[in-house]
Design a protein around this motif. Sequence first.
Motif, mmCIF file in Angstrom:
data_model
loop_
_atom_site.group_PDB
_atom_site.id
_atom_site.type_symbol
_atom_site.label_atom_id
_atom_site.label_comp_id
_atom_site.label_asym_id
_atom_site.label_seq_id
_atom_site.Cartn_x
_atom_site.Cartn_y
_atom_site.Cartn_z
ATOM 1 N N TYR A 257 0.071 9.509 4.573
ATOM 2 C CA TYR A 257 -0.969 8.491 4.464
ATOM 3 C C TYR A 257 -1.223 7.828 5.815
ATOM 4 O O TYR A 257 -2.369 7.620 6.220
ATOM 5 C CB TYR A 257 -0.565 7.421 3.441
ATOM 6 C CG TYR A 257 -0.531 7.901 2.006
ATOM 7 C CD1 TYR A 257 -1.400 8.887 1.559
ATOM 8 C CD2 TYR A 257 0.378 7.352 1.101
ATOM 9 C CE1 TYR A 257 -1.357 9.321 0.244
ATOM 10 C CE2 TYR A 257 0.420 7.783 -0.213
ATOM 11 C CZ TYR A 257 -0.446 8.763 -0.640
ATOM 12 O OH TYR A 257 -0.405 9.189 -1.935
ATOM 13 N N TYR B 82 -0.039 2.357 -0.980
ATOM 14 C CA TYR B 82 -0.747 2.995 0.119
ATOM 15 C C TYR B 82 -1.503 4.243 -0.310
ATOM 16 O O TYR B 82 -2.409 4.681 0.395
ATOM 17 C CB TYR B 82 0.221 3.313 1.256
ATOM 18 C CG TYR B 82 0.499 2.085 2.090
ATOM 19 C CD1 TYR B 82 -0.307 1.760 3.164
ATOM 20 C CD2 TYR B 82 1.538 1.226 1.764
ATOM 21 C CE1 TYR B 82 -0.092 0.634 3.910
ATOM 22 C CE2 TYR B 82 1.769 0.082 2.508
ATOM 23 C CZ TYR B 82 0.953 -0.213 3.584
ATOM 24 O OH TYR B 82 1.179 -1.347 4.309
ATOM 25 N N GLY B 83 -1.165 4.838 -1.445
ATOM 26 C CA GLY B 83 -1.945 5.961 -1.948
ATOM 27 C C GLY B 83 -3.357 5.554 -2.311
ATOM 28 O O GLY B 83 -4.331 6.097 -1.773
ATOM 29 N N PRO B 84 -3.518 4.555 -3.208
ATOM 30 C CA PRO B 84 -4.866 4.103 -3.552
ATOM 31 C C PRO B 84 -5.625 3.550 -2.351
ATOM 32 O O PRO B 84 -6.823 3.786 -2.204
ATOM 33 C CB PRO B 84 -4.604 3.002 -4.596
ATOM 34 C CG PRO B 84 -3.280 3.345 -5.183
ATOM 35 C CD PRO B 84 -2.478 3.938 -4.062
ATOM 36 N N LEU C 153 4.658 11.597 1.335
ATOM 37 C CA LEU C 153 3.285 11.141 1.233
ATOM 38 C C LEU C 153 3.061 9.865 2.025
ATOM 39 O O LEU C 153 1.979 9.653 2.580
ATOM 40 C CB LEU C 153 2.915 10.903 -0.236
ATOM 41 C CG LEU C 153 2.638 12.155 -1.070
ATOM 42 C CD1 LEU C 153 2.330 11.782 -2.503
ATOM 43 C CD2 LEU C 153 1.481 12.956 -0.474
ATOM 44 N N PHE C 154 4.064 9.002 2.101
ATOM 45 C CA PHE C 154 3.917 7.763 2.859
ATOM 46 C C PHE C 154 3.617 8.066 4.324
ATOM 47 O O PHE C 154 2.724 7.468 4.931
ATOM 48 C CB PHE C 154 5.194 6.924 2.733
ATOM 49 C CG PHE C 154 5.175 5.667 3.552
ATOM 50 C CD1 PHE C 154 4.147 4.752 3.439
ATOM 51 C CD2 PHE C 154 6.196 5.394 4.453
ATOM 52 C CE1 PHE C 154 4.124 3.589 4.193
ATOM 53 C CE2 PHE C 154 6.187 4.236 5.217
ATOM 54 C CZ PHE C 154 5.144 3.334 5.087
ATOM 55 N N GLY D 205 6.012 1.435 1.318
ATOM 56 C CA GLY D 205 4.795 2.206 1.077
ATOM 57 C C GLY D 205 4.116 1.850 -0.228
ATOM 58 O O GLY D 205 3.453 2.672 -0.844
ATOM 59 N N THR E 167 -5.389 4.385 0.760
ATOM 60 C CA THR E 167 -5.814 5.479 1.634
ATOM 61 C C THR E 167 -7.061 6.153 1.085
ATOM 62 O O THR E 167 -7.984 6.497 1.833
ATOM 63 C CB THR E 167 -4.679 6.509 1.799
ATOM 64 O OG1 THR E 167 -3.545 5.869 2.383
ATOM 65 C CG2 THR E 167 -5.111 7.661 2.683
ATOM 66 N N LEU E 168 -7.110 6.347 -0.230
ATOM 67 C CA LEU E 168 -8.290 6.937 -0.853
ATOM 68 C C LEU E 168 -9.510 6.053 -0.644
ATOM 69 O O LEU E 168 -10.592 6.537 -0.275
ATOM 70 C CB LEU E 168 -8.037 7.158 -2.349
ATOM 71 C CG LEU E 168 -9.229 7.679 -3.159
ATOM 72 C CD1 LEU E 168 -9.679 9.041 -2.644
ATOM 73 C CD2 LEU E 168 -8.863 7.766 -4.641
ATOM 74 N N SER F 192 9.844 9.833 1.022
ATOM 75 C CA SER F 192 8.473 9.862 0.534
ATOM 76 C C SER F 192 7.573 10.500 1.588
ATOM 77 O O SER F 192 7.009 9.802 2.437
ATOM 78 C CB SER F 192 7.988 8.441 0.214
ATOM 79 O OG SER F 192 6.646 8.466 -0.223
#
Length: 227
Positions: free
Chosen positions: A55, A203-205, A51-52, A200, A207-208, A49
């Motif tokens: 982030y 962690y996307g939301p 993106l992890f 992870g 981070t935003l 991943s």
Amino acid sequence: MSARTLSLSAGPVAVSVSRRELQVATLVVNVELLAVLAYFALTNASLSSPLFTLYGLLWVNLALVVFARYRPAAAGRRTRRRALAVVAGYLALLAVLGGVVGVAPPRTTPGVELALLPPGWGPALVVNVGVAAAVLMPAKVLGYLALAYLLYGALVDAAGAGIAGVLGLFSCVSCSLPLLAGAVAAIAGGGGFVASAAAGLGYGPSTLVFAVTVALLWWRPGIDLFG
């Protein structure tokens, strides 16, 4: 515009970056890229991943920008003490909700160890004292300290504007949102112990929300209306 300074503006927000700052930023990014390459080359981890990892580095870099460029206004001793008291409570709330500190997992042995997570999230210092435990991931530690630092500046500014400024800070949606968003970011990040961090999850939301919180606490659109 000086040849040594780059100025960028977007509406009411203007940012000036010196050549030295650009050089330092480039060096930091290069070091981070080398750390990522070294981590996946020297460990058995797979880049399942990307993106992890990204982030975690975003959290770290945003926090570094805050510490490097943000300066709270000067304030009297009484104002500083009150602001620090509020910030301490806010930081403790983020630490608990974000899983930085919490109840130790069952059937674990007390002690201290280093968890080799991807750069940004790791290396993470795991401290288990039996009843409670803490997972000190660079991204979370730096990120939450940055939010606390920005909140301190917001409280000092509001106090300097008098009663109207304090009311404005907590009644204006664009100003009070960061206080809620910080907790939302922590909850979205979910349990901060090593297993959850490695997965992870969420962690996307988070981070935003963290990035939006930094922006709102820094510029605080609308607070001047109450000054």
